[in-house]
Write a protein that holds these residues in place. Structure first.
Motif, mmCIF file in Angstrom:
data_model
loop_
_atom_site.group_PDB
_atom_site.id
_atom_site.type_symbol
_atom_site.label_atom_id
_atom_site.label_comp_id
_atom_site.label_asym_id
_atom_site.label_seq_id
_atom_site.Cartn_x
_atom_site.Cartn_y
_atom_site.Cartn_z
ATOM 1 N N LEU A 4 0.818 -1.212 0.000
ATOM 2 C CA LEU A 4 0.000 0.000 0.000
ATOM 3 C C LEU A 4 0.855 1.267 0.000
ATOM 4 O O LEU A 4 0.406 2.310 -0.458
ATOM 5 C CB LEU A 4 -0.990 -0.028 1.160
ATOM 6 N N VAL A 22 -6.114 4.046 3.189
ATOM 7 C CA VAL A 22 -6.815 2.936 2.560
ATOM 8 C C VAL A 22 -7.650 2.298 3.655
ATOM 9 O O VAL A 22 -7.144 1.982 4.737
ATOM 10 C CB VAL A 22 -5.845 1.895 1.953
ATOM 11 N N ALA A 24 -10.432 -0.776 4.638
ATOM 12 C CA ALA A 24 -11.025 -2.069 4.279
ATOM 13 C C ALA A 24 -12.496 -2.048 4.684
ATOM 14 O O ALA A 24 -12.845 -1.600 5.784
ATOM 15 C CB ALA A 24 -10.284 -3.197 4.992
ATOM 16 N N VAL A 35 -6.371 0.544 7.042
ATOM 17 C CA VAL A 35 -5.274 -0.422 6.936
ATOM 18 C C VAL A 35 -3.985 0.228 6.433
ATOM 19 O O VAL A 35 -2.940 -0.404 6.408
ATOM 20 C CB VAL A 35 -5.660 -1.631 6.055
ATOM 21 N N LEU A 106 -13.661 -4.395 -1.718
ATOM 22 C CA LEU A 106 -12.723 -4.772 -0.652
ATOM 23 C C LEU A 106 -12.409 -3.592 0.258
ATOM 24 O O LEU A 106 -12.064 -3.777 1.424
ATOM 25 C CB LEU A 106 -11.413 -5.284 -1.248
ATOM 26 N N GLY A 107 -12.488 -2.397 -0.303
ATOM 27 C CA GLY A 107 -12.148 -1.217 0.479
ATOM 28 C C GLY A 107 -12.236 0.035 -0.361
ATOM 29 O O GLY A 107 -12.800 0.020 -1.461
ATOM 30 N N LEU A 137 -5.460 -5.705 -0.098
ATOM 31 C CA LEU A 137 -6.752 -5.858 0.571
ATOM 32 C C LEU A 137 -7.228 -7.311 0.547
ATOM 33 O O LEU A 137 -7.894 -7.760 1.478
ATOM 34 C CB LEU A 137 -7.788 -4.916 -0.039
ATOM 35 N N ARG A 138 -6.871 -8.061 -0.481
ATOM 36 C CA ARG A 138 -7.150 -9.508 -0.485
ATOM 37 C C ARG A 138 -6.408 -10.180 0.660
ATOM 38 O O ARG A 138 -6.932 -11.100 1.293
ATOM 39 C CB ARG A 138 -6.683 -10.143 -1.786
ATOM 40 N N VAL A 140 -5.610 -8.875 3.493
ATOM 41 C CA VAL A 140 -6.344 -8.562 4.722
ATOM 42 C C VAL A 140 -7.520 -9.521 4.861
ATOM 43 O O VAL A 140 -7.758 -10.090 5.927
ATOM 44 C CB VAL A 140 -6.837 -7.094 4.714
ATOM 45 N N ALA A 147 -12.259 -7.428 5.231
ATOM 46 C CA ALA A 147 -12.783 -7.592 3.879
ATOM 47 C C ALA A 147 -13.350 -8.984 3.667
ATOM 48 O O ALA A 147 -14.142 -9.208 2.780
ATOM 49 C CB ALA A 147 -11.679 -7.292 2.857
#
Length: 151
Positions: A4, A22, A24, A35, A106-107, A137-138, A140, A147
């Motif tokens: 990120l 960012v 989530a 996140v 996802l976010g 994000l995946r 996470v 997410a």
């Protein structure tokens, strides 16, 4: 996997940004969990925002998966309860871009800068960068994070 921080760097180069976070999406609670933050002192990772107050924003960014452009301080004040802190950081315009993976949000990327900094061209540039945040994000989600639907 794109970090990120790398997404932040690309946003800084291609769109311009003073404050970048960012978040989530936590669907079960209609909440967003931070996140990543360019300003961890003011906006620490792990902080959460419920979005019930900004119902129109939720419908646009999360339900319809469309970006939001708030070009001035009035728009920022409408969406963010913490607008005073945002303004104290020199920010008065915002772009929110949903990060979508296979039709699932996802976010959200939150991109803020001085009032009047953004227009539709800025939004298009930000949208083109949102997919870079999908792997992080995946991850996470895969870790049982927000997410993935876990609280």
């Amino acid at each position: 996997m794109t970090d990120l921080r790398d997404v932040e760097d690309r946003v800084r180069e291609e769109v311009g940004v003073r404050l970048f976070t960012v978040l989530a999406w936590i669907p079960g609670r209609s909440a967003l969990r931070r996140v990543h933050s360019s300003h961890p002192e003011e906006y620490p990772v792990g902080g959460e925002k419920t979005v019930e107050v900004a119902r129109g924003w939720l419908a646009r960014c999360v339900e319809a998966r469309l970006p939001y452009l708030g070009p001035d301080r009035a728009a920022v004040r409408e969406i963010f309860a913490d607008h005073e802190l945002i303004e104290s950081l020199g920010c008065g315009s915002v772009i929110n871009v949903p990060v979508v993976d296979g039709g699932r949000v996802l976010g959200v990327l939150n991109i803020l800068d001085a009032e009047g900094s953004y227009d539709e061209e800025s939004v298009a540039a930000a949208e083109s960068l949102a997919p870079l945040a999908v792997p992080a994000l995946r991850a996470v989600a895969g870790a049982g994070g927000p997410a993935g639907g876990a609280a």
